[in-house]
Design an enzyme around this catalytic site. Structure first.
Site, mmCIF file in Angstrom:
data_model
loop_
_atom_site.group_PDB
_atom_site.id
_atom_site.type_symbol
_atom_site.label_atom_id
_atom_site.label_comp_id
_atom_site.label_asym_id
_atom_site.label_seq_id
_atom_site.Cartn_x
_atom_site.Cartn_y
_atom_site.Cartn_z
ATOM 1 N N ARG A 22 0.815 -1.207 0.000
ATOM 2 C CA ARG A 22 0.000 0.000 0.000
ATOM 3 C C ARG A 22 0.856 1.267 0.000
ATOM 4 O O ARG A 22 1.895 1.317 0.639
ATOM 5 C CB ARG A 22 -0.934 -0.011 1.222
ATOM 6 C CG ARG A 22 -1.963 -1.127 1.179
ATOM 7 C CD ARG A 22 -2.628 -1.350 2.534
ATOM 8 N NE ARG A 22 -3.653 -2.377 2.457
ATOM 9 C CZ ARG A 22 -3.412 -3.690 2.544
ATOM 10 N NH1 ARG A 22 -2.167 -4.126 2.711
ATOM 11 N NH2 ARG A 22 -4.401 -4.561 2.459
ATOM 12 N N HIS A 46 -0.615 -2.604 -4.765
ATOM 13 C CA HIS A 46 -0.069 -3.552 -5.755
ATOM 14 C C HIS A 46 -0.034 -2.997 -7.184
ATOM 15 O O HIS A 46 -0.284 -3.709 -8.152
ATOM 16 C CB HIS A 46 -0.868 -4.856 -5.738
ATOM 17 C CG HIS A 46 -0.662 -5.688 -4.504
ATOM 18 N ND1 HIS A 46 0.428 -5.569 -3.687
ATOM 19 C CD2 HIS A 46 -1.441 -6.674 -3.958
ATOM 20 C CE1 HIS A 46 0.336 -6.432 -2.684
ATOM 21 N NE2 HIS A 46 -0.793 -7.108 -2.822
ATOM 22 N N HIS A 78 3.651 -13.186 -5.529
ATOM 23 C CA HIS A 78 2.469 -13.227 -4.660
ATOM 24 C C HIS A 78 1.812 -14.610 -4.639
ATOM 25 O O HIS A 78 0.588 -14.724 -4.679
ATOM 26 C CB HIS A 78 1.462 -12.168 -5.127
ATOM 27 C CG HIS A 78 0.552 -11.659 -4.047
ATOM 28 N ND1 HIS A 78 -0.550 -12.360 -3.607
ATOM 29 C CD2 HIS A 78 0.588 -10.532 -3.314
ATOM 30 C CE1 HIS A 78 -1.169 -11.676 -2.665
ATOM 31 N NE2 HIS A 78 -0.495 -10.547 -2.471
ATOM 32 N N SER A 79 2.615 -15.669 -4.554
ATOM 33 C CA SER A 79 2.047 -17.015 -4.445
ATOM 34 C C SER A 79 1.529 -17.279 -3.038
ATOM 35 O O SER A 79 2.093 -16.812 -2.040
ATOM 36 C CB SER A 79 3.099 -18.078 -4.798
ATOM 37 O OG SER A 79 3.294 -18.148 -6.189
ATOM 38 N N TYR A 80 0.438 -18.060 -2.993
ATOM 39 C CA TYR A 80 -0.119 -18.551 -1.727
ATOM 40 C C TYR A 80 0.309 -20.006 -1.588
ATOM 41 O O TYR A 80 -0.003 -20.834 -2.447
ATOM 42 C CB TYR A 80 -1.642 -18.509 -1.745
ATOM 43 C CG TYR A 80 -2.285 -17.160 -1.738
ATOM 44 C CD1 TYR A 80 -3.085 -16.750 -0.669
ATOM 45 C CD2 TYR A 80 -2.151 -16.288 -2.813
ATOM 46 C CE1 TYR A 80 -3.721 -15.517 -0.674
ATOM 47 C CE2 TYR A 80 -2.776 -15.051 -2.827
ATOM 48 C CZ TYR A 80 -3.559 -14.676 -1.757
ATOM 49 O OH TYR A 80 -4.184 -13.460 -1.764
ATOM 50 N N ASP A 117 -2.144 -9.798 8.126
ATOM 51 C CA ASP A 117 -1.826 -8.992 6.941
ATOM 52 C C ASP A 117 -0.788 -7.978 7.410
ATOM 53 O O ASP A 117 -1.074 -6.796 7.569
ATOM 54 C CB ASP A 117 -3.102 -8.313 6.424
ATOM 55 C CG ASP A 117 -2.972 -7.814 4.986
ATOM 56 O OD1 ASP A 117 -1.835 -7.794 4.471
ATOM 57 O OD2 ASP A 117 -3.995 -7.438 4.389
ATOM 58 N N GLU A 132 5.366 -12.441 1.064
ATOM 59 C CA GLU A 132 5.643 -11.373 0.112
ATOM 60 C C GLU A 132 6.948 -10.675 0.499
ATOM 61 O O GLU A 132 6.955 -9.674 1.220
ATOM 62 C CB GLU A 132 4.483 -10.383 0.081
ATOM 63 C CG GLU A 132 3.141 -11.005 -0.294
ATOM 64 C CD GLU A 132 1.980 -10.056 -0.071
ATOM 65 O OE1 GLU A 132 2.044 -8.902 -0.568
ATOM 66 O OE2 GLU A 132 1.017 -10.448 0.614
#
Length: 346
Positions: A94, A119, A193-195, A251, A311
């Site tokens: 952000r 992003h 940005h993989s989960y 987060d 991240e």
């Protein structure tokens, strides 16, 4: 082997569809000698799948994603787009009020997250068609993709040329290397940005164990904008100095101590993921919720506890905090970001 083989490669790649005004989208698969597989789509330079061999000889896909290009595109219409497997940029994270000052000039970025910029804006790097410029199927197979972000795209200054190289090593490491150059001074912060879910698509991450090599997190307001202050993690709920289950909701930006950022362990699959980076922070996010609107791979209904993002990046809103690590890429300099996701059988 470079672009001489790209025409042949395109014939062997899987066509997923096309993006209006941009062109066809392909998926390419890298396989190492141990049988690990990496699938990369050129829309968003997206990691669609990463299959790792287990001790029992089976392979498990440990990153969240969709089966079709259409689902990836439609996911940006969700109330909270997941950015599955994409490259986030020009600035990941952000930026407060979408504003920053550079060389005495104020810039006003597009606000795609309430009153803030997230992003890279409305059409960040995650929604761009990248160009494959190099592929190797030799030992330690790799693929390099490039995107050229025009001057004033999303109101960022300068033309930015970005390359990302994904390498699948013979030691079952996924190496991610970013480089970037700019035509004039600008700001840059890229991330993958993989989960991850070491137990696969149909499971929660709640039974896995997490370690984060950090002593401080960034203090944030209710909109997750950094205040500029730091919070000591001693006796804090987010102290992951010793392994424990991931939080149900997080987060948060962790200040990385050294290069070893974090570790995730699945006792069920006897699999360990280590995250190693040259970046000053790792932003940890648990989520993946698709609100029952889009099915994930293996027909999964992704929910708020389906995956965890590591991240690796600079601090969010760094351009607005002089004491945060530098986020300015000057003309003539090279941005360099290296992160390794290392997988080991236990």
């Amino acid at each position: 082997m470079l672009s001489d083989n790209l025409h042949m490669d395109t014939a062997n790649a899987t066509l997923l569809g096309s993006v209006p005004d941009e062109g066809q989208v392909f998926c390419r698969t890298l396989v190492n000698k141990k049988g690990a597989e990496l699938k990369v789509m050129d829309y968003g330079a997206t990691i669609m799948a990463l299959k790792i061999p287990l001790v029992n000889g089976e392979k498990i896909d440990i990153v969240l994603g969709f089966d079709t290009l259409e689902d990836y595109i439609n996911s940006y219409s969700l109330s909270s787009p997941p950015y599955f497997g994409t490259v986030a940029g020009r600035y990941a994270g952000r930026i407060n009020n979408g504003e920053f000052s550079l060389n005495g000039k104020q810039y006003f970025l597009n606000k795609n997250h309430g009153e803030h910029h997230l992003h890279g804006g409305f059409l960040g790097f995650s929604r761009k068609l990248w160009k494959v410029i190099s592929i190797s199927s030799e030992e330690n197979p790799s693929i390099t993709l490039e995107y050229i972000s025009k001057n004033n795209e999303e109101n960022y200054p300068g033309e930015l040329t970005v390359q990302v190289t994904y390498t699948l090593t013979e030691e079952n490491e996924l190496q991610v290397r970013f480089t970037a150059t700019a035509s004039e001074d600008t700001i840059v912060n890229l991330t993958q940005h993989s989960y991850f879910n070491l137990d696969g698509h149909l499971n929660s991450i709640s039974d896995q164990k997490l370690v984060i090599n950090s002593k401080q997190i960034l203090e944030m307001n209710e909109k997750l904008i950094p205040s500029g202050n730091f919070i000591d993690l001693k006796n804090h709920a987010f102290d992951f100095d010793e392994e424990k289950p991931p939080p149900i909701s997080i987060d948060t930006t962790f200040v990385v101590e050294g290069r070893d950022a974090a570790t995730l362990i699945s006792e069920k699959n006897k699999l360990k993921l280590s995250v190693i980076t040259n970046q000053p922070a790792v932003h940890i996010y648990v989520g993946g919720n698709c609100f029952g609107r889009i099915k994930g791979r293996e027909n999964a209904d992704y929910h708020t506890n389906s995956g965890i993002c590591f991240e690796t990046q600079n601090f969010p809103d760094a351009p607005n905090h002089a004491h945060f690590p530098n986020s300015v890429l000057k003309k003539g300099e090279i941005y360099h970001h290296q992160t390794t996701f290392k997988f080991e059988n236990l």
